[in-house]
Design a protein around this motif. Structure first.
Motif, PDB file in Angstrom:
ATOM      1  N   GLY A 189     -24.402  90.402 -81.309  1.00 44.11           N
ATOM      2  CA  GLY A 189     -24.360  91.807 -81.665  1.00 44.11           C
ATOM      3  C   GLY A 189     -24.121  92.778 -80.543  1.00 44.11           C
ATOM      4  O   GLY A 189     -23.796  92.405 -79.425  1.00 44.11           O
ATOM      5  N   MET A 190     -24.261  94.033 -80.880  1.00 48.22           N
ATOM      6  CA  MET A 190     -24.158  95.180 -80.003  1.00 48.22           C
ATOM      7  C   MET A 190     -22.780  95.349 -79.361  1.00 48.22           C
ATOM      8  O   MET A 190     -22.244  96.421 -79.347  1.00 48.22           O
ATOM      9  CB  MET A 190     -25.208  95.140 -78.878  1.00 48.22           C
ATOM     10  CG  MET A 190     -26.603  94.856 -79.361  1.00 48.22           C
ATOM     11  SD  MET A 190     -27.231  96.187 -80.345  1.00 48.22           S
ATOM     12  CE  MET A 190     -27.778  97.272 -79.054  1.00 48.22           C
ATOM     13  N   CYS A 258     -18.673  90.665 -95.514  1.00 53.76           N
ATOM     14  CA  CYS A 258     -20.025  90.267 -95.142  1.00 53.76           C
ATOM     15  C   CYS A 258     -20.333  90.717 -93.716  1.00 53.76           C
ATOM     16  O   CYS A 258     -19.420  90.876 -92.903  1.00 53.76           O
ATOM     17  CB  CYS A 258     -20.206  88.760 -95.285  1.00 53.76           C
ATOM     18  SG  CYS A 258     -19.040  87.788 -94.326  1.00 53.76           S
ATOM     19  N   CYS A 259     -21.601  90.967 -93.446  1.00 55.40           N
ATOM     20  CA  CYS A 259     -21.949  91.437 -92.108  1.00 55.40           C
ATOM     21  C   CYS A 259     -23.449  91.323 -91.857  1.00 55.40           C
ATOM     22  O   CYS A 259     -24.224  90.982 -92.750  1.00 55.40           O
ATOM     23  CB  CYS A 259     -21.524  92.889 -91.927  1.00 55.40           C
ATOM     24  SG  CYS A 259     -22.501  94.049 -92.883  1.00 55.40           S
ATOM     25  N   SER A 260     -23.816  91.605 -90.620  1.00 52.89           N
ATOM     26  CA  SER A 260     -25.209  91.820 -90.290  1.00 52.89           C
ATOM     27  C   SER A 260     -25.259  93.162 -89.579  1.00 52.89           C
ATOM     28  O   SER A 260     -24.805  93.294 -88.435  1.00 52.89           O
ATOM     29  CB  SER A 260     -25.726  90.718 -89.362  1.00 52.89           C
ATOM     30  OG  SER A 260     -26.914  91.179 -88.736  1.00 52.89           O
ATOM     31  N   ALA A 261     -25.747  94.162 -90.300  1.00 53.92           N
ATOM     32  CA  ALA A 261     -25.763  95.512 -89.730  1.00 53.92           C
ATOM     33  C   ALA A 261     -26.685  95.562 -88.523  1.00 53.92           C
ATOM     34  O   ALA A 261     -26.379  96.182 -87.511  1.00 53.92           O
ATOM     35  CB  ALA A 261     -26.224  96.516 -90.788  1.00 53.92           C
ATOM     36  N   TYR A 262     -27.798  94.868 -88.621  1.00 53.27           N
ATOM     37  CA  TYR A 262     -28.803  94.935 -87.563  1.00 53.27           C
ATOM     38  C   TYR A 262     -28.239  94.408 -86.243  1.00 53.27           C
ATOM     39  O   TYR A 262     -28.442  94.986 -85.189  1.00 53.27           O
ATOM     40  CB  TYR A 262     -30.042  94.125 -87.972  1.00 53.27           C
ATOM     41  CG  TYR A 262     -31.170  94.249 -86.994  1.00 53.27           C
ATOM     42  CD1 TYR A 262     -32.043  95.336 -87.065  1.00 53.27           C
ATOM     43  CD2 TYR A 262     -31.359  93.301 -85.991  1.00 53.27           C
ATOM     44  CE1 TYR A 262     -33.076  95.469 -86.163  1.00 53.27           C
ATOM     45  CE2 TYR A 262     -32.395  93.431 -85.088  1.00 53.27           C
ATOM     46  CZ  TYR A 262     -33.251  94.516 -85.177  1.00 53.27           C
ATOM     47  OH  TYR A 262     -34.267  94.649 -84.284  1.00 53.27           O
ATOM     48  N   HIS A 263     -27.481  93.312 -86.335  1.00 56.60           N
ATOM     49  CA  HIS A 263     -26.912  92.729 -85.117  1.00 56.60           C
ATOM     50  C   HIS A 263     -25.498  93.233 -84.853  1.00 56.60           C
ATOM     51  O   HIS A 263     -24.845  92.773 -83.917  1.00 56.60           O
ATOM     52  CB  HIS A 263     -26.923  91.199 -85.217  1.00 56.60           C
ATOM     53  CG  HIS A 263     -28.306  90.628 -85.223  1.00 56.60           C
ATOM     54  ND1 HIS A 263     -29.143  90.729 -84.145  1.00 56.60           N
ATOM     55  CD2 HIS A 263     -29.007  89.988 -86.186  1.00 56.60           C
ATOM     56  CE1 HIS A 263     -30.303  90.152 -84.437  1.00 56.60           C
ATOM     57  NE2 HIS A 263     -30.249  89.708 -85.677  1.00 56.60           N
ATOM     58  N   ASN A 264     -25.040  94.143 -85.711  1.00 57.40           N
ATOM     59  CA  ASN A 264     -23.699  94.707 -85.564  1.00 57.40           C
ATOM     60  C   ASN A 264     -22.623  93.617 -85.555  1.00 57.40           C
ATOM     61  O   ASN A 264     -21.707  93.627 -84.745  1.00 57.40           O
ATOM     62  CB  ASN A 264     -23.633  95.555 -84.278  1.00 57.40           C
ATOM     63  CG  ASN A 264     -22.424  96.475 -84.280  1.00 57.40           C
ATOM     64  OD1 ASN A 264     -21.664  96.506 -85.248  1.00 57.40           O
ATOM     65  ND2 ASN A 264     -22.232  97.207 -83.202  1.00 57.40           N
ATOM     66  N   LEU A 265     -22.732  92.687 -86.475  1.00 57.59           N
ATOM     67  CA  LEU A 265     -21.738  91.621 -86.608  1.00 57.59           C
ATOM     68  C   LEU A 265     -20.947  91.838 -87.893  1.00 57.59           C
ATOM     69  O   LEU A 265     -21.533  91.952 -88.965  1.00 57.59           O
ATOM     70  CB  LEU A 265     -22.418  90.240 -86.672  1.00 57.59           C
ATOM     71  CG  LEU A 265     -23.340  89.875 -85.502  1.00 57.59           C
ATOM     72  CD1 LEU A 265     -24.010  88.533 -85.747  1.00 57.59           C
ATOM     73  CD2 LEU A 265     -22.550  89.836 -84.200  1.00 57.59           C
ATOM     74  N   GLY A 266     -19.632  91.923 -87.758  1.00 57.62           N
ATOM     75  CA  GLY A 266     -18.784  92.077 -88.937  1.00 57.62           C
ATOM     76  C   GLY A 266     -18.637  93.512 -89.424  1.00 57.62           C
ATOM     77  O   GLY A 266     -17.900  93.773 -90.372  1.00 57.62           O
ATOM     78  N   VAL A 267     -19.315  94.439 -88.788  1.00 59.55           N
ATOM     79  CA  VAL A 267     -19.271  95.831 -89.262  1.00 59.55           C
ATOM     80  C   VAL A 267     -17.915  96.467 -88.951  1.00 59.55           C
ATOM     81  O   VAL A 267     -17.372  97.242 -89.739  1.00 59.55           O
ATOM     82  CB  VAL A 267     -20.421  96.657 -88.637  1.00 59.55           C
ATOM     83  CG1 VAL A 267     -20.366  98.100 -89.102  1.00 59.55           C
ATOM     84  CG2 VAL A 267     -21.770  96.029 -88.998  1.00 59.55           C
ATOM     85  N   LYS A 268     -17.364  96.097 -87.812  1.00 63.07           N
ATOM     86  CA  LYS A 268     -16.053  96.633 -87.415  1.00 63.07           C
ATOM     87  C   LYS A 268     -15.004  96.310 -88.494  1.00 63.07           C
ATOM     88  O   LYS A 268     -14.174  97.149 -88.841  1.00 63.07           O
ATOM     89  CB  LYS A 268     -15.652  96.008 -86.082  1.00 63.07           C
ATOM     90  CG  LYS A 268     -14.329  96.472 -85.565  1.00 63.07           C
ATOM     91  CD  LYS A 268     -14.050  95.819 -84.212  1.00 63.07           C
ATOM     92  CE  LYS A 268     -12.606  96.006 -83.812  1.00 63.07           C
ATOM     93  NZ  LYS A 268     -11.663  95.398 -84.742  1.00 63.07           N
ATOM     94  N   GLU A 269     -15.075  95.080 -89.009  1.00 66.79           N
ATOM     95  CA  GLU A 269     -14.111  94.653 -90.027  1.00 66.79           C
ATOM     96  C   GLU A 269     -14.261  95.496 -91.300  1.00 66.79           C
ATOM     97  O   GLU A 269     -13.276  95.857 -91.938  1.00 66.79           O
ATOM     98  CB  GLU A 269     -14.298  93.159 -90.344  1.00 66.79           C
ATOM     99  CG  GLU A 269     -13.827  92.205 -89.251  1.00 66.79           C
ATOM    100  CD  GLU A 269     -14.690  92.191 -87.975  1.00 66.79           C
ATOM    101  OE1 GLU A 269     -15.813  92.761 -88.002  1.00 66.79           O
ATOM    102  OE2 GLU A 269     -14.241  91.638 -86.963  1.00 66.79           O
ATOM    103  N   VAL A 270     -15.500  95.810 -91.643  1.00 69.13           N
ATOM    104  CA  VAL A 270     -15.722  96.645 -92.828  1.00 69.13           C
ATOM    105  C   VAL A 270     -15.096  98.029 -92.598  1.00 69.13           C
ATOM    106  O   VAL A 270     -14.391  98.562 -93.460  1.00 69.13           O
ATOM    107  CB  VAL A 270     -17.236  96.798 -93.130  1.00 69.13           C
ATOM    108  CG1 VAL A 270     -17.458  97.760 -94.301  1.00 69.13           C
ATOM    109  CG2 VAL A 270     -17.857  95.435 -93.448  1.00 69.13           C
ATOM    110  N   LEU A 271     -15.306  98.569 -91.405  1.00 68.16           N
ATOM    111  CA  LEU A 271     -14.747  99.894 -91.092  1.00 68.16           C
ATOM    112  C   LEU A 271     -13.222  99.898 -91.195  1.00 68.16           C
ATOM    113  O   LEU A 271     -12.626 100.849 -91.717  1.00 68.16           O
ATOM    114  CB  LEU A 271     -15.139 100.270 -89.662  1.00 68.16           C
ATOM    115  CG  LEU A 271     -16.323 101.204 -89.506  1.00 68.16           C
ATOM    116  CD1 LEU A 271     -16.563 101.489 -88.038  1.00 68.16           C
ATOM    117  CD2 LEU A 271     -16.080 102.503 -90.260  1.00 68.16           C
TER     118      LEU A 271
END
Ligand SMILES: Nc1nc2c(ncn2[C@@H]2O[C@H](COP(=O)(O)OP(=O)(O)OP(=O)(O)O)[C@@H](O)[C@H]2O)c(=O)[nH]1
Ligand SMILES: [Mg+2]
Length: 702
Positions: A189-190, A258-271
């Motif tokens: 993450g991060m 799919c993602c893990s918001a807490y670890h900031n994994l996969g969030v970029k792809e959602v954006l």
């Protein structure tokens, strides 16, 4: 932030059951967009979005939050809604103005109750959706099961656009089915770092299957795409996105990420997909509104900066460090600070003050905004949540959010007389800000009632009254607004006569009291013949009867549904007066009604309860135990709809009770229906209580 053109704007609401990570997802997005250099944590109270002290102490979202940031040349206006059912009003606000939604699910649970509850609102608003399966890093994460639950519980055509590589503590990458690429996360993450890798060998088959499914769905509805897919078996990345985009806007399909918001994994792809697949304000149906007295039917407000202004105020924020702000969605036209607009519902001219972009608790100046954008404005004096602002030249009025009616109620008391006024103005303000908080003065019980969406909603109301308006209040169970009436015909007479030197007082009245059907109120009849009571005194007789009806003989509640006839009387040339006849009539009424078999009436509410099939028996049983009368049930999709009439006295805290017996899955609406005679043994209890209270009052005054 610079001004963005309409096509580059995305208005997106985060919607879900509570606690599945909406706010965390928004924080991760803000961090990725470099709108902040610290990833906010709900548990540590460091988020930009949940910033009110009561949100931080409870670790939940209470007020709709707005996060505006730039991503890939676009402006994203992210609306972070609360998941707690008590604050559902803000979900209505957000969905009224969002062009699309991110439906967030917990990977271990899929569709939960709160999501089912807001699903109806999503369908009413026809909100295009992406599904985000969050908390992929947590125990029992199951992406496929979460996707299935969308089909099973919502009937939502959820189609994976990604597959996770590993689940729970093994979650370490994503296969992007649109681009046919695999990435693994290099750090936990991060840092948003991910590295392209070959599709893992053990996933090749599953990826091929899922991708074929996605392509077929993307091509459905577009003949050209379908033909290409059928002949070549493939589509370009642009074609897939185009196909998906069309079906998403039609609400035919929701791609799943799919993602893990807490670890900031996969969030970029959602954006990235928010920008690529979700509609801009140009892609959704333009707003239609009414212009008073123009006689030409609805007016269309096109998402064009050159058109006259039409805007909806969808939320009012009031936080010590933010000040009072109105959140405004601009449907057409262009606004800038200092602009004069008309509040079309209240017919008031308002001049816009400073405008801001918001990132939760932080604000920055906004010099102007074009059609489709969302801005925060310094609260206008007479403009409240739900109002329309428009140019005078086209004074259009748009539909406000269709807020649900409040279902929980309490009696509210200020600590002392001096605080009562402050309480009243505080309640009025809070209602203007949040229409799902209402207040009501009940004349017959002399109580002020507050109504909200649940116990927590009212608890927060008490805290905010104290903090913002400096009034301490307590909540108690409201009295029931009982009524009294008669069941038989009876008559009596009364002579009011006083001689105390000088002019005396004289009036004699004969009254007959008869029952009327429910809802009949008072029917006053003048049957006096031969002028035994001169016509000029008849209105005074009626006034006496009306006064007598204020306190019934059974337990002191107002009397309703009676016909009262004055049929005989006497007067005196000198001593008769209006006052004398009023007193005689009031006393006569009190005597007559005692003989007419007076009884207590209790108010009934008409309620509509919606519950999943499996709770039908429990909910009906519970309603019967509350002396409710079931008027019918019918199926609506997966839900059963129960119509019933229930004594209002049994509805206290029903919202909380219904949640607990249906695991949060039942909800209801209630409104006053009618009055009915109270069963004998209950009536006796109320009479005893009323007597005790009267005696206590008398002792107190003695
Ligand atoms: N392990 C893990 N925890 C998460 C993840 N996302 C959120 N959380 C945690 O889950 C809790 C709830 O997260 P929030 O972001 O407040 O959830 P929410 O949906 O905004 O909640 P409400 O606004 O109250 O409905 C917090 O403690 C988060 O740190 C995730 O992806 N993985
Ligand atoms: Mg939240």
């Amino acid at each position: 932030m610079k001004e963005f053109a309409t096509a580059q704007i995305r208005n997106v609401a985060l919607i879900a059951h509570h606690g599945v990570g909406k706010t965390s997802l928004a924080e991760a997005m803000l961090y990725l967009a470099k709108a902040t250099n610290r990833l906010g944590r709900v548990a540590e109270g460091t988020t930009l979005l949940d910033h009110a002290p009561d949100e931080i102490s409870r670790q939940i979202t209470i007020d709709l939050g707005l996060a505006q940031f730039e991503w890939a040349g676009h402006k994203i206006n992210l609306l972070d809604t609360p998941g707690y059912p008590d604050f559902v009003g803000d979900v209505y606000s957000a969905l009224r103005v969002a062009d699309a939604g991110l439906l967030v699910l917990r990977a271990s649970a899929g569709v939960e109750v709160g999501t089912e509850v807001v699903w109806e609102v999503l369908q009413e608003e026809k909100t295009p959706l992406l599904v985000v399966v969050n908390m992929m890093d947590k125990e029992h994460a199951d992406f496929a099961a979460a996707v299935r639950s969308c089909h099973d519980k919502l009937g939502l055509n959820a189609i994976p656009a990604q597959l996770p590589i590993g689940e729970a503590d093994q979650f370490h990458g994503i296969v992007d089915l649109i681009e046919s690429k695999a990435y693994t996360f290099t750090g936990k993450g991060m840092e948003e770092k991910s590295q392209e890798v070959p599709i893992p060998a053990d996933m090749v088959e599953a990826v091929a299957r899922a991708r074929a499914h996605l392509l077929e769905e993307a091509a459905t509805g577009d003949e050209q795409l379908m033909e290409k897919f059928l002949t070549t078996g493939d589509l370009t990345v642009e074609e897939i996105r185009r196909g998906l985009c069309e079906r998403v806007v039609q609400c035919d399909l929701a791609p799943v990420f799919c993602c893990s918001a807490y670890h900031n994994l996969g969030v970029k792809e959602v954006l990235d997909e928010v920008v690529d697949v979700l509609p801009s304000p140009l892609d959704v149906h333009p707003q239609q509104g009414e212009v008073a007295n123009n006689g030409s039917g609805p007016v269309t407000c096109r998402p064009d900066a050159a058109e006259p202004v039409a805007a909806t105020v969808f939320k009012t924020l009031a936080e010590a460090h933010l000040g009072e702000l109105s959140l405004i969605r601009l449907w057409s036209g262009h606004i800038e600070p200092g602009r004069e607009l008309l509040n079309t519902g209240r017919n008031r001219t308002e001049k816009l003050g400073a405008l801001y972009h918001l990132m939760g608790r932080e604000r920055s100046d906004c010099r102007g905004a074009a059609a489709g954008d969302i801005v925060a404005a310094v609260k206008l004096r007479e403009t409240h949540t739900g109002d329309t602002l428009a140019d005078k030249a086209r004074a259009v009025r748009l539909a406000p959010p269709d807020f649900p009616r409040p279902v929980s109620f309490e009696c509210i008391h200020a600590r002392n007389k001096a605080d009562e006024e402050k309480m009243a103005s505080g309640l009025a303000r809070l209602h203007e800000e949040d229409p799902t908080l209402a207040r009501h003065y009940e004349e017959s019980t002399k109580e002020t009632l507050v109504q909200g969406m649940g116990d927590l909603h009212l608890e927060i109301l008490v805290e905010r009254l104290k903090k913002r308006f400096g009034v301490e209040v307590t909540l108690t169970r409201p009295r029931v607004a009982y009524r009294e009436t008669v069941k038989a015909i009876a008559q009596d007479e009364y002579r009011h006569k006083k001689q105390s030197g000088g002019r005396g007082q004289f009036g004699e009245v004969h009254l007959r009291v008869e029952p009327l059907p429910r809802g009949g109120k008072l029917e006053f009849v003048d049957e006096v013949k031969g002028g035994v009571i001169p016509g000029q005194y008849i209105p005074a007789v009626e006034k006496g009867v009306v006064a007598g009806m204020e306190k019934g003989p059974v337990a002191g509640f107002p009397v309703v549904d009676v016909r009262v006839a004055v049929f005989f009387g006497k007067y005196h040339d000198v001593d008769s007066s209006e006052m004398a006849f009023k007193i005689a009539a009031e006393s006569c009424f009190h005597q007559a009604i005692l003989k007419a078999r007076p009884v207590l009436l209790e108010p009934f509410d008409e309620i509509i309860v919606r519950v999943p099939e499996e709770f039908l028996g429990d909910v009906m049983g519970d309603l019967s135990a509350r002396r409710g009368k079931i008027r019918g049930t019918n199926a609506e999709g997966h839900q059963q709809v129960i119509k019933a009439e229930v004594p209002a006295s049994e509805m206290y805290k029903y919202a909380t009770h219904l949640r607990s017996i249906t695991q949060g899955r039942g909800h209801f609406a209630a409104k006053f229906s009618h009055y009915e005679e109270l069963p004998r043994e209950l009536a006796d209890r109320i009479v005893t209580a009323a007597r005790a209270e009267k005696e206590a009052g008398a002792a107190h005054h003695a």
